[in-house]
Design a protein around this motif. Structure first.
Motif, PDB file in Angstrom:
ATOM      1  N   CYS A 115       2.552 122.279  19.634  1.00  0.00           N
ATOM      2  CA  CYS A 115       1.215 122.660  19.160  1.00  0.00           C
ATOM      3  C   CYS A 115       0.220 121.519  19.355  1.00  0.00           C
ATOM      4  N   THR A 116       0.669 120.309  19.077  1.00  0.00           N
ATOM      5  CA  THR A 116      -0.207 119.148  19.258  1.00  0.00           C
ATOM      6  C   THR A 116      -0.553 118.955  20.726  1.00  0.00           C
ATOM      7  N   ASP A 117       0.431 119.141  21.600  1.00  0.00           N
ATOM      8  CA  ASP A 117       0.180 119.028  23.042  1.00  0.00           C
ATOM      9  C   ASP A 117      -0.828 120.078  23.507  1.00  0.00           C
ATOM     10  N   LYS A 118      -0.750 121.264  22.927  1.00  0.00           N
ATOM     11  CA  LYS A 118      -1.685 122.319  23.307  1.00  0.00           C
ATOM     12  C   LYS A 118      -3.109 121.948  22.914  1.00  0.00           C
ATOM     13  N   LEU A 119      -3.257 121.352  21.728  1.00  0.00           N
ATOM     14  CA  LEU A 119      -4.588 120.912  21.302  1.00  0.00           C
ATOM     15  C   LEU A 119      -5.112 119.817  22.227  1.00  0.00           C
ATOM     16  N   LEU A 120      -4.261 118.858  22.569  1.00  0.00           N
ATOM     17  CA  LEU A 120      -4.680 117.775  23.461  1.00  0.00           C
ATOM     18  C   LEU A 120      -5.020 118.311  24.846  1.00  0.00           C
ATOM     19  N   ALA A 121      -4.264 119.307  25.294  1.00  0.00           N
ATOM     20  CA  ALA A 121      -4.554 119.909  26.602  1.00  0.00           C
ATOM     21  C   ALA A 121      -5.920 120.584  26.590  1.00  0.00           C
ATOM     22  N   ASN A 122      -6.250 121.230  25.476  1.00  0.00           N
ATOM     23  CA  ASN A 122      -7.577 121.846  25.360  1.00  0.00           C
ATOM     24  C   ASN A 122      -8.674 120.790  25.432  1.00  0.00           C
ATOM     25  N   TRP A 123      -8.436 119.657  24.797  1.00  0.00           N
ATOM     26  CA  TRP A 123      -9.431 118.583  24.828  1.00  0.00           C
ATOM     27  C   TRP A 123      -9.594 118.020  26.240  1.00  0.00           C
ATOM     28  N   ARG A 124      -8.493 117.950  26.982  1.00  0.00           N
ATOM     29  CA  ARG A 124      -8.554 117.373  28.332  1.00  0.00           C
ATOM     30  C   ARG A 124      -9.309 118.261  29.309  1.00  0.00           C
ATOM     31  N   THR A 125      -9.469 119.526  28.968  1.00  0.00           N
ATOM     32  CA  THR A 125     -10.216 120.420  29.864  1.00  0.00           C
ATOM     33  C   THR A 125     -11.722 120.189  29.768  1.00  0.00           C
ATOM     34  N   ARG A 126     -12.154 119.467  28.743  1.00  0.00           N
ATOM     35  CA  ARG A 126     -13.580 119.189  28.583  1.00  0.00           C
ATOM     36  C   ARG A 126     -14.012 118.073  29.532  1.00  0.00           C
ATOM     37  N   PRO A 127     -15.283 118.010  29.873  1.00  0.00           N
ATOM     38  CA  PRO A 127     -15.780 116.912  30.726  1.00  0.00           C
ATOM     39  C   PRO A 127     -15.487 115.549  30.105  1.00  0.00           C
ATOM     40  N   ASN A 128     -15.351 114.551  30.948  1.00  0.00           N
ATOM     41  CA  ASN A 128     -14.983 113.212  30.474  1.00  0.00           C
ATOM     42  C   ASN A 128     -15.979 112.645  29.467  1.00  0.00           C
ATOM     43  N   LYS A 129     -17.249 112.974  29.639  1.00  0.00           N
ATOM     44  CA  LYS A 129     -18.275 112.420  28.758  1.00  0.00           C
ATOM     45  C   LYS A 129     -18.532 113.287  27.528  1.00  0.00           C
ATOM     46  N   HIS A 130     -17.734 114.333  27.378  1.00  0.00           N
ATOM     47  CA  HIS A 130     -17.926 115.216  26.225  1.00  0.00           C
ATOM     48  C   HIS A 130     -17.542 114.496  24.931  1.00  0.00           C
ATOM     49  N   VAL A 131     -18.390 114.604  23.926  1.00  0.00           N
ATOM     50  CA  VAL A 131     -18.127 113.988  22.623  1.00  0.00           C
ATOM     51  C   VAL A 131     -17.628 115.075  21.672  1.00  0.00           C
ATOM     52  N   HIS A 132     -16.418 114.905  21.173  1.00  0.00           N
ATOM     53  CA  HIS A 132     -15.837 115.885  20.252  1.00  0.00           C
ATOM     54  C   HIS A 132     -16.391 115.638  18.846  1.00  0.00           C
ATOM     55  N   CYS A 133     -17.232 116.534  18.398  1.00  0.00           N
ATOM     56  CA  CYS A 133     -17.847 116.391  17.070  1.00  0.00           C
ATOM     57  C   CYS A 133     -17.147 117.241  16.015  1.00  0.00           C
ATOM     58  N   ASP A 134     -16.087 117.926  16.403  1.00  0.00           N
ATOM     59  CA  ASP A 134     -15.405 118.831  15.470  1.00  0.00           C
ATOM     60  C   ASP A 134     -13.921 118.504  15.360  1.00  0.00           C
ATOM     61  N   ILE A 135     -13.587 117.224  15.447  1.00  0.00           N
ATOM     62  CA  ILE A 135     -12.175 116.831  15.429  1.00  0.00           C
ATOM     63  C   ILE A 135     -11.514 117.218  14.108  1.00  0.00           C
ATOM     64  N   VAL A 136     -12.234 117.064  13.000  1.00  0.00           N
ATOM     65  CA  VAL A 136     -11.658 117.425  11.701  1.00  0.00           C
ATOM     66  C   VAL A 136     -11.308 118.906  11.667  1.00  0.00           C
ATOM     67  N   GLN A 137     -12.231 119.737  12.121  1.00  0.00           N
ATOM     68  CA  GLN A 137     -11.973 121.174  12.134  1.00  0.00           C
ATOM     69  C   GLN A 137     -10.833 121.521  13.088  1.00  0.00           C
ATOM     70  N   GLN A 138     -10.786 120.853  14.241  1.00  0.00           N
ATOM     71  CA  GLN A 138      -9.714 121.110  15.194  1.00  0.00           C
ATOM     72  C   GLN A 138      -8.352 120.721  14.617  1.00  0.00           C
ATOM     73  N   CYS A 139      -8.315 119.628  13.878  1.00  0.00           N
ATOM     74  CA  CYS A 139      -7.058 119.215  13.239  1.00  0.00           C
ATOM     75  C   CYS A 139      -6.657 120.199  12.138  1.00  0.00           C
ATOM     76  N   GLN A 140      -7.639 120.741  11.448  1.00  0.00           N
ATOM     77  CA  GLN A 140      -7.343 121.781  10.459  1.00  0.00           C
ATOM     78  C   GLN A 140      -6.753 123.011  11.144  1.00  0.00           C
ATOM     79  N   ASN A 141      -7.315 123.361  12.291  1.00  0.00           N
ATOM     80  CA  ASN A 141      -6.776 124.491  13.050  1.00  0.00           C
ATOM     81  C   ASN A 141      -5.339 124.219  13.490  1.00  0.00           C
ATOM     82  N   LEU A 142      -5.079 122.972  13.886  1.00  0.00           N
ATOM     83  CA  LEU A 142      -3.720 122.597  14.289  1.00  0.00           C
ATOM     84  C   LEU A 142      -2.742 122.773  13.134  1.00  0.00           C
ATOM     85  N   MET A 143      -3.133 122.327  11.955  1.00  0.00           N
ATOM     86  CA  MET A 143      -2.255 122.462  10.793  1.00  0.00           C
ATOM     87  C   MET A 143      -2.010 123.929  10.454  1.00  0.00           C
TER      88      MET A 143
END
Length: 253
Positions: A147-175
């Protein structure tokens, strides 16, 4: 004479309320609260938009791991030391939930595990707490990693300069995703590429969380009015209930 007497009574009443409900109590340190507003103005929450984690960090540096904090008229004992938190949660037979906490959050989820105490808590805990024991976690470590790898894979699909402003919410989704798979063998689809903002359950849980943030600081009658008349809140609860029944049906199939 009557006017003077009226003013005197009002002043004495305000003074009484201030001393009784807006004064530091006991040996626990804290910042003396303002009348009606508590510490929300002094901490910058009300006027400067300072977040609660920032406030807690600031007060922890000033007063230590345990301190008093006033959200308006509501007094809280804030505990931030990890060893203290572990001790409290592993000794629920000693440290019961505060009545004000139960009163406020009980408007949202009156029968949830975090709100009950005494024999009621023991009955609920017997059923739910085994899900969080070490053996249950270690036996599913591969699932957690996937599950963690899937979340990281989703993040890697974003552009390199993309700033993740919803990491807390994404981690909640992971849990939530991990909890659904381990506890009920049910895929909540919280890590789909479309994002939790397009996920029906994710949106409902977010709405419920926003309602909780409002209710914990609001007077009880306002919380009850909100949960009764807010169509958004009722819709969120209906969606969550629907998914819970799906998980139960999947488990019993």
């Amino acid at each position: 004479m009557f006017l003077l007497l009226t003013v005197s009574i009002i002043v004495l009443l305000i003074l009484y309320v201030k001393l009784k409900y807006f004064t530091l109590r006991g040996p626990i340190p804290g910042l003396a609260p303002h009348f009606l507003f508590g510490n929300v103005i002094q901490s910058g929450q009300l006027l400067n938009g300072v977040s609660l984690p920032q406030v807690c960090s600031k007060f922890k540096l000033r007063y230590g791991d345990i301190f008093q904090f006033w959200f308006g008229p509501i007094r809280f004992i804030m505990v931030s030391g990890i060893t203290d938190v572990q001790h409290i949660f592993t000794h629920r037979n000693v440290y019961e939930q505060g009545d004000i906490y139960i009163k406020q959050f009980g408007i949202l989820t009156p029968n949830s595990l975090i709100l009950v105490k005494g024999a009621h808590f023991k009955r609920h805990a017997t059923i739910t707490l085994p899900l969080f024991r070490r053996g249950k976690i270690t036996n599913n470590i591969d699932l957690i990693v996937d599950c963690t790898d899937k979340l990281l894979a989703n993040w890697r699909t974003r552009p390199n300069k993309h700033v993740h402003c919803d990491i807390v919410q994404q981690c909640q989704n992971l849990m939530l995703q991990i909890f659904g798979l381990i506890g009920f063998d049910y895929d909540l689809e919280m890590l789909d590429e479309r994002g939790s903002d397009q996920n029906e359950l994710g949106k409902a849980l977010f709405d419920l969380l926003k309602a909780a943030e409002f209710i914990i600081f609001a007077p009880t009658f306002m919380g009850k009015l909100y949960t009764t008349f807010s169509g958004r809140h009722r819709r969120a609860k209906a969606i969550i209930k629907k998914y819970l029944y799906k998980m139960i049906e999947n488990e019993m199939a």
